[in-house]
Design a protein around this motif. Sequence first.
Motif, PDB file in Angstrom:
ATOM      1  N   VAL A  41      10.632  45.689  63.613  1.00 15.43           N
ATOM      2  CA  VAL A  41      10.730  46.777  64.591  1.00 15.43           C
ATOM      3  C   VAL A  41      12.135  46.843  65.187  1.00 15.43           C
ATOM      4  CG1 VAL A  41       9.939  47.495  66.882  1.00 15.43           C
ATOM      5  CG2 VAL A  41       8.289  46.890  65.125  1.00 15.43           C
ATOM      6  N   PHE A  42      12.732  45.708  65.470  1.00 16.17           N
ATOM      7  CA  PHE A  42      14.035  45.713  66.127  1.00 16.17           C
ATOM      8  C   PHE A  42      15.214  45.696  65.162  1.00 16.17           C
ATOM      9  CE2 PHE A  42      11.315  44.130  69.545  1.00 16.17           C
ATOM     10  CZ  PHE A  42      11.629  45.074  70.501  1.00 16.17           C
ATOM     11  N   ASN A  43      14.978  45.498  63.881  1.00 14.80           N
ATOM     12  CA  ASN A  43      16.059  45.440  62.902  1.00 14.80           C
ATOM     13  C   ASN A  43      16.539  46.819  62.469  1.00 14.80           C
ATOM     14  OD1 ASN A  43      17.866  44.080  61.270  1.00 14.80           O
ATOM     15  ND2 ASN A  43      16.477  44.028  59.542  1.00 14.80           N
ATOM     16  N   TRP A  44      15.798  47.871  62.737  1.00 17.69           N
ATOM     17  CA  TRP A  44      16.161  49.205  62.273  1.00 17.69           C
ATOM     18  C   TRP A  44      17.422  49.726  62.941  1.00 17.69           C
ATOM     19  CZ3 TRP A  44      16.670  53.496  65.285  1.00 17.69           C
ATOM     20  CH2 TRP A  44      16.144  53.423  66.570  1.00 17.69           C
ATOM     21  N   MET A  45      17.761  49.241  64.132  1.00 14.95           N
ATOM     22  CA  MET A  45      18.930  49.757  64.843  1.00 14.95           C
ATOM     23  C   MET A  45      20.227  49.437  64.104  1.00 14.95           C
ATOM     24  SD  MET A  45      17.832  49.093  68.767  1.00 14.95           S
ATOM     25  CE  MET A  45      16.950  47.565  68.499  1.00 14.95           C
ATOM     26  N   GLU A  46      20.317  48.256  63.525  1.00 18.51           N
ATOM     27  CA  GLU A  46      21.505  47.886  62.757  1.00 18.51           C
ATOM     28  C   GLU A  46      21.656  48.784  61.536  1.00 18.51           C
ATOM     29  OE1 GLU A  46      23.147  44.168  60.077  1.00 18.51           O
ATOM     30  OE2 GLU A  46      21.423  43.876  61.383  1.00 18.51           O
ATOM     31  N   VAL A  83      24.090  53.503  58.536  1.00 18.00           N
ATOM     32  CA  VAL A  83      23.886  54.805  57.898  1.00 18.00           C
ATOM     33  C   VAL A  83      24.674  55.884  58.628  1.00 18.00           C
ATOM     34  CG1 VAL A  83      22.175  56.587  57.410  1.00 18.00           C
ATOM     35  CG2 VAL A  83      21.666  54.206  56.912  1.00 18.00           C
ATOM     36  N   GLU A  84      24.667  55.852  59.951  1.00 18.45           N
ATOM     37  CA  GLU A  84      25.416  56.850  60.720  1.00 18.45           C
ATOM     38  C   GLU A  84      26.909  56.785  60.407  1.00 18.45           C
ATOM     39  OE1 GLU A  84      26.158  58.174  65.344  1.00 18.45           O
ATOM     40  OE2 GLU A  84      25.601  56.102  64.901  1.00 18.45           O
ATOM     41  N   ALA A  85      27.464  55.601  60.389  1.00 18.50           N
ATOM     42  CA  ALA A  85      28.891  55.448  60.097  1.00 18.50           C
ATOM     43  C   ALA A  85      29.216  55.906  58.679  1.00 18.50           C
ATOM     44  CB  ALA A  85      29.310  53.995  60.289  1.00 18.50           C
ATOM     45  N   GLU A  86      28.361  55.557  57.737  1.00 20.29           N
ATOM     46  CA  GLU A  86      28.598  55.946  56.343  1.00 20.29           C
ATOM     47  C   GLU A  86      28.527  57.464  56.166  1.00 20.29           C
ATOM     48  OE1 GLU A  86      29.514  54.970  52.402  1.00 20.29           O
ATOM     49  OE2 GLU A  86      29.393  53.653  54.139  1.00 20.29           O
ATOM     50  N   VAL A  87      27.539  58.100  56.792  1.00 21.04           N
ATOM     51  CA  VAL A  87      27.391  59.556  56.666  1.00 21.04           C
ATOM     52  C   VAL A  87      28.541  60.280  57.352  1.00 21.04           C
ATOM     53  CG1 VAL A  87      25.959  61.523  57.367  1.00 21.04           C
ATOM     54  CG2 VAL A  87      24.917  59.537  56.307  1.00 21.04           C
ATOM     55  N   LYS A  88      28.973  59.783  58.501  1.00 20.05           N
ATOM     56  CA  LYS A  88      30.126  60.400  59.171  1.00 20.05           C
ATOM     57  C   LYS A  88      31.374  60.290  58.307  1.00 20.05           C
ATOM     58  CE  LYS A  88      28.789  60.125  63.988  1.00 20.05           C
ATOM     59  NZ  LYS A  88      29.113  59.556  65.297  1.00 20.05           N
ATOM     60  N   PRO A 132      21.939  59.908  49.187  1.00 20.81           N
ATOM     61  CA  PRO A 132      21.920  58.802  48.209  1.00 20.81           C
ATOM     62  C   PRO A 132      23.080  57.814  48.354  1.00 20.81           C
ATOM     63  CG  PRO A 132      21.580  60.902  47.109  1.00 20.81           C
ATOM     64  CD  PRO A 132      21.962  61.205  48.517  1.00 20.81           C
ATOM     65  N   LYS A 133      24.166  58.204  48.969  1.00 19.84           N
ATOM     66  CA  LYS A 133      25.353  57.352  49.023  1.00 19.84           C
ATOM     67  C   LYS A 133      25.194  56.104  49.906  1.00 19.84           C
ATOM     68  CE  LYS A 133      28.066  60.252  46.673  1.00 19.84           C
ATOM     69  NZ  LYS A 133      27.159  60.885  45.761  1.00 19.84           N
ATOM     70  N   PRO A 134      24.537  56.149  51.068  1.00 18.57           N
ATOM     71  CA  PRO A 134      24.444  54.929  51.900  1.00 18.57           C
ATOM     72  C   PRO A 134      23.412  53.904  51.418  1.00 18.57           C
ATOM     73  CG  PRO A 134      24.065  56.901  53.239  1.00 18.57           C
ATOM     74  CD  PRO A 134      24.148  57.327  51.824  1.00 18.57           C
ATOM     75  N   ILE A 135      22.802  54.090  50.269  1.00 20.24           N
ATOM     76  CA  ILE A 135      21.793  53.152  49.787  1.00 20.24           C
ATOM     77  C   ILE A 135      22.393  51.759  49.575  1.00 20.24           C
ATOM     78  CG2 ILE A 135      20.227  52.637  47.860  1.00 20.24           C
ATOM     79  CD1 ILE A 135      19.226  54.883  49.619  1.00 20.24           C
ATOM     80  N   GLY A 136      23.594  51.694  49.024  1.00 17.65           N
ATOM     81  CA  GLY A 136      24.244  50.392  48.791  1.00 17.65           C
ATOM     82  C   GLY A 136      24.448  49.603  50.065  1.00 17.65           C
ATOM     83  N   PRO A 137      25.072  50.177  51.102  1.00 17.27           N
ATOM     84  CA  PRO A 137      25.235  49.425  52.356  1.00 17.27           C
ATOM     85  C   PRO A 137      23.896  49.034  53.006  1.00 17.27           C
ATOM     86  CG  PRO A 137      26.765  51.251  52.318  1.00 17.27           C
ATOM     87  CD  PRO A 137      25.871  51.399  51.114  1.00 17.27           C
ATOM     88  N   ILE A 138      22.864  49.863  52.836  1.00 21.87           N
ATOM     89  CA  ILE A 138      21.558  49.522  53.408  1.00 21.87           C
ATOM     90  C   ILE A 138      20.997  48.285  52.708  1.00 21.87           C
ATOM     91  CG2 ILE A 138      19.156  50.273  53.595  1.00 21.87           C
ATOM     92  CD1 ILE A 138      20.229  53.111  53.983  1.00 21.87           C
ATOM     93  N   ILE A 139      21.107  48.240  51.391  1.00 20.97           N
ATOM     94  CA  ILE A 139      20.594  47.092  50.642  1.00 20.97           C
ATOM     95  C   ILE A 139      21.350  45.825  51.019  1.00 20.97           C
ATOM     96  CG2 ILE A 139      20.404  46.096  48.323  1.00 20.97           C
ATOM     97  CD1 ILE A 139      19.790  48.942  47.342  1.00 20.97           C
TER      98      ILE A 139
END
Length: 72
Positions: free
Chosen positions: A18-23, A28-33, A61-68
């Motif tokens: 529940v608390f890990n989603w913020m990171e 994702v926000e930084a990557e999309v910006k 599709p682009k931020p998938i790598g940093p998320i993994i």
Amino acid sequence: MALAAFINPSPVVIIIAVFNWMEIARIVEAEVKSLREREFISAGRMLGFSNMHIMFRQLLPKPIGPIIVAQL
């Protein structure tokens, strides 16, 4: 983490999930910006692609790598 929460739903695993989603959201926000300012987005706009097409086909599709990497 999510798989562990479904397989063995202990309170500790659920709290961490529940608390890990913020990171992940910050990554994702930084990557999309960053991606919004790239040339392929401008090219897509010039070609007449809709905002939904650009978002789902080029941006998401682009931020998938940093998320993994963040999940490991």
